[in-house]
Design a protein around this motif. Structure first.
Motif, PDB file in Angstrom:
ATOM      1  N   UNK A 277       0.841  -1.208   0.000  1.00 45.42           N
ATOM      2  CA  UNK A 277       0.000   0.000   0.000  1.00 45.42           C
ATOM      3  C   UNK A 277       0.868   1.247   0.000  1.00 45.42           C
ATOM      4  N   UNK A 278       1.941   1.236   0.788  1.00 41.91           N
ATOM      5  CA  UNK A 278       2.853   2.379   0.843  1.00 41.91           C
ATOM      6  C   UNK A 278       3.475   2.638  -0.524  1.00 41.91           C
ATOM      7  N   UNK A 279       3.917   1.575  -1.176  1.00 43.66           N
ATOM      8  CA  UNK A 279       4.537   1.722  -2.494  1.00 43.66           C
ATOM      9  C   UNK A 279       3.539   2.263  -3.510  1.00 43.66           C
ATOM     10  N   UNK A 280       2.312   1.773  -3.466  1.00 41.07           N
ATOM     11  CA  UNK A 280       1.285   2.227  -4.407  1.00 41.07           C
ATOM     12  C   UNK A 280       0.905   3.683  -4.165  1.00 41.07           C
TER      13      UNK A 280
ATOM     14  N   UNK B 204       1.505   6.787  -6.806  1.00 44.21           N
ATOM     15  CA  UNK B 204       0.263   7.376  -7.304  1.00 44.21           C
ATOM     16  C   UNK B 204      -0.722   6.374  -7.857  1.00 44.21           C
ATOM     17  N   UNK B 205      -0.537   5.072  -7.508  1.00 46.30           N
ATOM     18  CA  UNK B 205      -1.447   4.045  -8.016  1.00 46.30           C
ATOM     19  C   UNK B 205      -2.747   3.969  -7.222  1.00 46.30           C
ATOM     20  N   UNK B 206      -2.744   4.526  -6.022  1.00 42.69           N
ATOM     21  CA  UNK B 206      -3.971   4.583  -5.228  1.00 42.69           C
ATOM     22  C   UNK B 206      -4.429   6.034  -5.208  1.00 42.69           C
ATOM     23  N   UNK B 207      -5.494   6.299  -5.925  1.00 44.47           N
ATOM     24  CA  UNK B 207      -6.010   7.668  -6.028  1.00 44.47           C
ATOM     25  C   UNK B 207      -7.430   7.792  -5.508  1.00 44.47           C
TER      26      UNK B 207
ATOM     27  N   UNK C 109       0.954  12.593   3.082  1.00 45.08           N
ATOM     28  CA  UNK C 109       2.349  12.442   3.498  1.00 45.08           C
ATOM     29  C   UNK C 109       2.432  11.927   4.937  1.00 45.08           C
ATOM     30  N   UNK C 110       1.564  12.443   5.806  1.00 46.74           N
ATOM     31  CA  UNK C 110       1.530  11.966   7.196  1.00 46.74           C
ATOM     32  C   UNK C 110       1.113  10.506   7.254  1.00 46.74           C
ATOM     33  N   UNK C 111       0.123  10.139   6.404  1.00 41.81           N
ATOM     34  CA  UNK C 111      -0.340   8.749   6.377  1.00 41.81           C
ATOM     35  C   UNK C 111       0.757   7.828   5.872  1.00 41.81           C
ATOM     36  N   UNK C 112       1.500   8.268   4.854  1.00 46.92           N
ATOM     37  CA  UNK C 112       2.600   7.463   4.317  1.00 46.92           C
ATOM     38  C   UNK C 112       3.688   7.253   5.370  1.00 46.92           C
ATOM     39  N   UNK C 113       3.943   8.285   6.160  1.00 44.61           N
ATOM     40  CA  UNK C 113       4.952   8.173   7.212  1.00 44.61           C
ATOM     41  C   UNK C 113       4.556   7.116   8.236  1.00 44.61           C
ATOM     42  N   UNK C 114       3.274   7.072   8.585  1.00 43.14           N
ATOM     43  CA  UNK C 114       2.796   6.063   9.533  1.00 43.14           C
ATOM     44  C   UNK C 114       2.900   4.663   8.940  1.00 43.14           C
TER      45      UNK C 114
END
Length: 377
Positions: free
Chosen positions: A194-197, A201-204, A274-279
């Motif tokens: 999920x992080x990679x996607x 930009x694969x999860x929009x 960005x905050x969600x990706x960091x988590x």
């Protein structure tokens, strides 16, 4: 507290097994007599065995109570989730009549309810298994006072039966440790995906986010996550709390994926993602560590399980010369006295190492978390 007491209890048992500090007062029963004039066979109890018995009594009360509380609170949690599901099914039927489609927030909430219902059912099973383990510690407690050498509380046969119950209850728990290990590793892999996607930009849209990813990205803990009293009545305004949770999920999903915004809103959107990706990035190594840690718990507890199994085997097949071959093989060719001591020490040692890992895990997790990047001025 339970972990610390477990560490102390099994460390003391290792001292007794190995005969450490031999010749000191902790191995002399006469020092126990200074505290009280005890009848036989209690007068054989050494100060070291008194200390061990205190921790065993604590384990008896604490483990039995924890298991029973887990059982009853999980049943209460299941009842509450069923009430919420019934309410949401009724609401869904009404929405279909008025042609109001279900939202992605509804999907997330429904997935959470299903996940927590499964977890509550699992907790009921664990509570059923843990409660008798706690009760059986009573016979270990009285064994430290040499009570099992006479017929009180069933004597030695009762102690062996208590060990058998503990062994039987530990078997399903061993299976759950393996299951949890694989599940944690799978979660780590899914979270990494999920992080990679997200980065690519694969999860929009919100449809690409499942309940596990959502909880990781937000730290969301709905009110139905907690256990509740088994016979508790519905909380006043319970369904209003459900709608509040749905609204909270909607707001988070909108902050990440809603596109009809101005420049300022778009900046807020990027920051929220960005905050969600960091988590998510933080969760990947932590989940992987927790998965491997479950396998370590399995190894430790399996060795303890097998070691403590030697006591019933040597009790039922007490003659070294007439033992069946498969029993001798299970004891690795040891004679009864050696198999019993080795197995008991192995169990005590493994259950000494386990709480050390539990206590050290928070420090290891803190080390695994990636350092936050400091922006240069």
């Amino acid at each position: 507290m339970d972990t610390i007491v477990q560490l102390i209890r099994n460390a003391l048992c290792c001292i007794k097994d190995l005969g450490l500090f031999e010749g000191t007062f902790i191995h002399e029963a006469k020092y126990t007599h200074r505290l009280a004039d005890l009848p036989s066979p209690l007068d054989e109890t050494t100060p070291l065995e008194v200390l061990i018995s205190i921790t065993q009594l604590y384990a008896c009360v604490s483990t039995a109570r924890s298991g029973f509380n887990l059982l009853t609170s999980s049943v209460g949690k299941l009842r509450r989730i069923l009430r919420i599901v019934e309410y949401r099914m009724t609401a869904t039927s009404s929405n279909q009549k008025t042609k109001q489609p279900s939202t992605e927030a509804d999907r997330i909430v429904n997935e959470s309810l299903l996940k927590e219902a499964k977890f509550a059912f699992r907790s009921v099973i664990i509570g059923i298994l843990v409660t008798p383990i706690g009760v059986c510690f009573w016979w270990l407690f009285i064994n430290s006072w040499h009570v099992t050498s006479v017929d009180w509380f069933g004597g030695l046969p009762a102690l062996i039966h208590a060990l058998e119950v503990m062994e039987l209850c530990l078997l399903p728990l061993l299976y759950l440790m393996i299951k949890d290990g694989f599940e944690m590793l799978a979660k780590s892999k899914r979270t990494g995906g999920v992080l990679e996607n997200l980065k690519n930009g694969k999860i929009t849209a919100a449809s690409g986010i499942g309940i596990q990813s959502y909880e990781t990205m937000t730290g969301w803990v709905p009110f139905w996550d907690a256990g509740t009293t088994m016979f508790a009545d519905p909380v006043e305004g319970e369904m209003a709390l459900v709608e509040k949770e749905v609204k909270s999920v909607e707001e988070n999903l909108s902050a990440w994926f809603e596109t009809k915004k101005g420049e300022k809103e778009e900046k807020i959107n990027r920051q929220a993602l960005a905050d969600a990706e960091e988590k998510l990035e933080t969760a990947v190594p932590v989940l992987r560590f927790e998965g491997y840690r479950e396998f370590i718990y399995f190894v430790l507890n399996f060795v303890a399980f097998y070691g403590y199994l030697m006591a019933p085997l040597t009790f039922y097949w007490d003659d070294d010369e007439t033992q069946p071959y498969h029993i001798q093989s299970m004891m690795f060719g040891y004679r009864n006295v050696d198999a019993d001591w080795t197995g008991n020490f192995a169990g005590d040692l493994m259950w000494t190492v386990e709480p050390l890992i539990v206590l050290g895990s928070p420090f290891l997790v803190a080390m695994l978390k990636p350092q936050k990047k400091v922006k240069a001025d």
